[in-house]
Structures are given as C-alpha cells and as structure tokens.
Design a protein around this motif. Structure first.
Motif, PDB file in Angstrom:
ATOM      1  N   VAL A  40      31.304   8.574 -20.429  1.00 52.98           N
ATOM      2  CA  VAL A  40      29.918   8.099 -19.398  1.00 52.98           C
ATOM      3  C   VAL A  40      28.677   8.679 -19.921  1.00 52.98           C
ATOM      4  CG1 VAL A  40      29.444   8.545 -17.209  1.00 52.98           C
ATOM      5  CG2 VAL A  40      31.707   8.346 -17.314  1.00 52.98           C
ATOM      6  N   ASP A  41      27.826   7.537 -20.199  1.00 54.90           N
ATOM      7  CA  ASP A  41      26.585   8.063 -20.675  1.00 54.90           C
ATOM      8  C   ASP A  41      25.528   8.009 -19.335  1.00 54.90           C
ATOM      9  OD1 ASP A  41      24.287   8.225 -22.387  1.00 54.90           O
ATOM     10  OD2 ASP A  41      23.887   6.156 -22.456  1.00 54.90           O
ATOM     11  N   TYR A  42      25.483   9.030 -18.786  1.00 50.56           N
ATOM     12  CA  TYR A  42      24.746   9.097 -17.394  1.00 50.56           C
ATOM     13  C   TYR A  42      23.240   8.875 -17.456  1.00 50.56           C
ATOM     14  CZ  TYR A  42      22.838  11.093 -13.290  1.00 50.56           C
ATOM     15  OH  TYR A  42      22.069  11.279 -12.023  1.00 50.56           O
ATOM     16  N   GLY A  43      22.707   8.053 -16.497  1.00 52.05           N
ATOM     17  CA  GLY A  43      21.322   7.867 -16.688  1.00 52.05           C
ATOM     18  C   GLY A  43      20.826   7.728 -14.900  1.00 52.05           C
ATOM     19  N   THR A  44      19.602   8.025 -14.897  1.00 56.58           N
ATOM     20  CA  THR A  44      19.233   7.823 -13.421  1.00 56.58           C
ATOM     21  C   THR A  44      18.902   6.398 -13.076  1.00 56.58           C
ATOM     22  OG1 THR A  44      17.052   8.122 -14.327  1.00 56.58           O
ATOM     23  CG2 THR A  44      18.078  10.097 -13.362  1.00 56.58           C
TER      24      THR A  44
ATOM     25  N   LEU B 226      41.230   3.831 -30.443  1.00 61.52           N
ATOM     26  CA  LEU B 226      40.255   2.997 -30.345  1.00 61.52           C
ATOM     27  C   LEU B 226      39.553   3.043 -29.122  1.00 61.52           C
ATOM     28  CD1 LEU B 226      42.203  -0.385 -31.251  1.00 61.52           C
ATOM     29  CD2 LEU B 226      40.667   1.014 -32.632  1.00 61.52           C
ATOM     30  N   VAL B 227      38.099   3.029 -29.196  1.00 69.37           N
ATOM     31  CA  VAL B 227      37.130   3.125 -28.185  1.00 69.37           C
ATOM     32  C   VAL B 227      36.183   1.726 -28.135  1.00 69.37           C
ATOM     33  CG1 VAL B 227      35.121   4.476 -27.188  1.00 69.37           C
ATOM     34  CG2 VAL B 227      36.886   5.812 -28.541  1.00 69.37           C
ATOM     35  N   SER B 228      36.008   1.382 -26.849  1.00 71.96           N
ATOM     36  CA  SER B 228      35.280   0.157 -26.527  1.00 71.96           C
ATOM     37  C   SER B 228      34.377   0.455 -25.529  1.00 71.96           C
ATOM     38  CB  SER B 228      36.207  -1.007 -26.471  1.00 71.96           C
ATOM     39  OG  SER B 228      37.241  -1.343 -27.318  1.00 71.96           O
ATOM     40  N   PRO B 229      33.161  -0.228 -25.859  1.00 77.79           N
ATOM     41  CA  PRO B 229      32.112  -0.141 -24.511  1.00 77.79           C
ATOM     42  C   PRO B 229      32.684  -0.889 -23.536  1.00 77.79           C
ATOM     43  CG  PRO B 229      31.432  -1.636 -26.524  1.00 77.79           C
ATOM     44  CD  PRO B 229      32.707  -0.879 -26.915  1.00 77.79           C
ATOM     45  N   LEU B 230      32.853  -0.636 -22.291  1.00 76.65           N
ATOM     46  CA  LEU B 230      33.358  -1.368 -21.222  1.00 76.65           C
ATOM     47  C   LEU B 230      32.024  -2.222 -20.402  1.00 76.65           C
ATOM     48  CD1 LEU B 230      36.072  -2.138 -19.612  1.00 76.65           C
ATOM     49  CD2 LEU B 230      35.256   0.055 -18.173  1.00 76.65           C
ATOM     50  N   GLU B 231      31.354  -1.305 -19.909  1.00 73.71           N
ATOM     51  CA  GLU B 231      30.064  -1.830 -18.982  1.00 73.71           C
ATOM     52  C   GLU B 231      28.965  -1.103 -18.789  1.00 73.71           C
ATOM     53  OE1 GLU B 231      31.049  -2.801 -14.718  1.00 73.71           O
ATOM     54  OE2 GLU B 231      33.066  -2.664 -15.487  1.00 73.71           O
TER      55      GLU B 231
ATOM     56  N   LEU C  29      23.147  -1.335 -24.527  1.00 70.18           N
ATOM     57  CA  LEU C  29      22.832  -0.222 -25.282  1.00 70.18           C
ATOM     58  C   LEU C  29      23.349   1.285 -24.530  1.00 70.18           C
ATOM     59  CD1 LEU C  29      21.466   1.607 -27.374  1.00 70.18           C
ATOM     60  CD2 LEU C  29      19.436   1.726 -25.808  1.00 70.18           C
ATOM     61  N   ASP C  30      23.455   1.321 -23.548  1.00 65.63           N
ATOM     62  CA  ASP C  30      24.219   2.424 -22.531  1.00 65.63           C
ATOM     63  C   ASP C  30      25.584   2.376 -22.638  1.00 65.63           C
ATOM     64  OD1 ASP C  30      21.708   3.673 -21.596  1.00 65.63           O
ATOM     65  OD2 ASP C  30      21.621   1.953 -20.319  1.00 65.63           O
ATOM     66  N   ALA C  31      26.186   1.265 -22.782  1.00 65.31           N
ATOM     67  CA  ALA C  31      27.679   1.261 -22.953  1.00 65.31           C
ATOM     68  C   ALA C  31      28.033   1.542 -24.377  1.00 65.31           C
ATOM     69  CB  ALA C  31      28.279  -0.143 -22.784  1.00 65.31           C
ATOM     70  N   VAL C  32      27.404   1.140 -25.208  1.00 61.75           N
ATOM     71  CA  VAL C  32      27.435   1.597 -26.690  1.00 61.75           C
ATOM     72  C   VAL C  32      27.422   2.984 -26.822  1.00 61.75           C
ATOM     73  CG1 VAL C  32      27.002   0.831 -29.114  1.00 61.75           C
ATOM     74  CG2 VAL C  32      27.285  -1.026 -27.475  1.00 61.75           C
TER      75      VAL C  32
END
Length: 180
Positions: free
Chosen positions: A23-27, A41-46, A136-139
């Motif tokens: 989780v890339d937390y942002g406001t 394996l890691v994948s960006p989800l949403e 960007l945030d998911a990646v």
C-alpha cells in the motif's frame, strides 16, 4: 484517524506465506499492489481515490476477501537522513486504521525512492505522461512490496523487515527499526 493498540493487545503475527498487499498511502490516492501466494511475483492492482473512511473500509474489506490477502505492507515515508515527517505519522495512523478495519497484520516499510523507481519503470515502458500519472501510485506500491519481499528473503529466520504496529506506536524512527 484511529487509536493506538490498547496496552497488552497483541497484533496478529505477520504471516510467512500467503498473498500480501503493498500500500502506497497518500492523502489523495492510495496505490495498491499484490503478490502471488508464493510471494514471487508482484503486480500493481489499482489506485483508490480517497473519499471517506466508510467507503475506504468497505474497499479494503472487499480487497481482503476477493484477493485472499494475508497481510499488508504500508509504505513509510522517511527522509534521506532517516528522520520522519508529518507524512510518516499519517502513514502510521493509516496502518493502524487498516489493521483495525481488516484484523490483518500490517508492517510498515521504508518507501524511500519508490515513486522515483516507479516513474523510471513507467517511462522506460514508453508510457505517456498522462497515463503514467494514472498508474504511478499502484506501481509505487509494487516497488514497495517487491523491496519488502526481497528484504524478507535475506532476513534471518526470526527477523522481519520493517516495523510492526507496536513498534510504530512506540514512535520508531526509521532505519534503526527496519529489521525486527
């Protein structure tokens, strides 16, 4: 956003198998990535656009069920000198809230340079600027989770990278607390 863990309350042990969500937390937005059950394996989800906590609680509850999530890794923004900021405290509060909403264990992990790495990955893929912003945030969450899993592979059998919520509640300060 939430209260600290009650005195004497133990958070659940962080699982050594099963799917994790980074989780890339942002406001404004929260980027989410997931790994496979084998943690290879890691994948960006949403990307979740922030709105209200009730909607966000529903979102994370559904995410846990649909993706069979066993735990979360939340990015902890730390300055290059190892110091923390208001964003660090916000991330800690969010991580505690996430645990309280889902009942799942949460680790906080140093997210330095994840956005820069994510931007570089998207550019090297030839993605246009407008499309990059959308992903960007998911990646960045993907980069975070990959780094956590890599650190976990090299940690000792009784060590886990990052910080637990109890360490975070004690006001851990960045790098000194990264492997426990």
């Amino acid at each position: 956003m939430s209260e600290p863990l009650a005195a004497g309350t133990q958070e659940p042990a962080f699982p050594d198998s099963g799917r994790l969500a980074g989780v890339d937390y942002g406001t404004v937005r929260i980027g989410i990535a997931i790994c496979d059950p084998g943690r290879i394996l890691v994948s960006p989800l949403e990307i979740l656009r922030r709105s209200d906590t009730e909607r966000e609680a529903d979102f994370f509850g559904q995410l846990v069920k649909q993706e069979r999530i066993a735990g979360f890794v939340v990015g902890l923004p730390i300055h290059c000198d190892g110091g923390e900021s208001d964003k660090s405290r916000e991330s800690r509060k969010f991580a505690l809230w996430l645990h309280q909403q889902t009942g799942l264990p949460v680790r906080l992990f140093d997210e330095r340079f994840t956005t820069a790495d994510a931007t570089r990955r998207l550019r090297s893929g030839g993605m246009k600027s407008a499309k990059r912003k959308q992903r960007l945030d998911a990646v960045a969450a993907q980069v975070l989770l990959e780094a956590f899993l890599e650190a976990a592979r090299y940690a000792g059998p009784d060590e886990l990278p990052g910080q637990s919520l109890q360490q975070a509640a004690g006001g851990g300060s960045g790098l000194d607390d990264q492997t426990n």
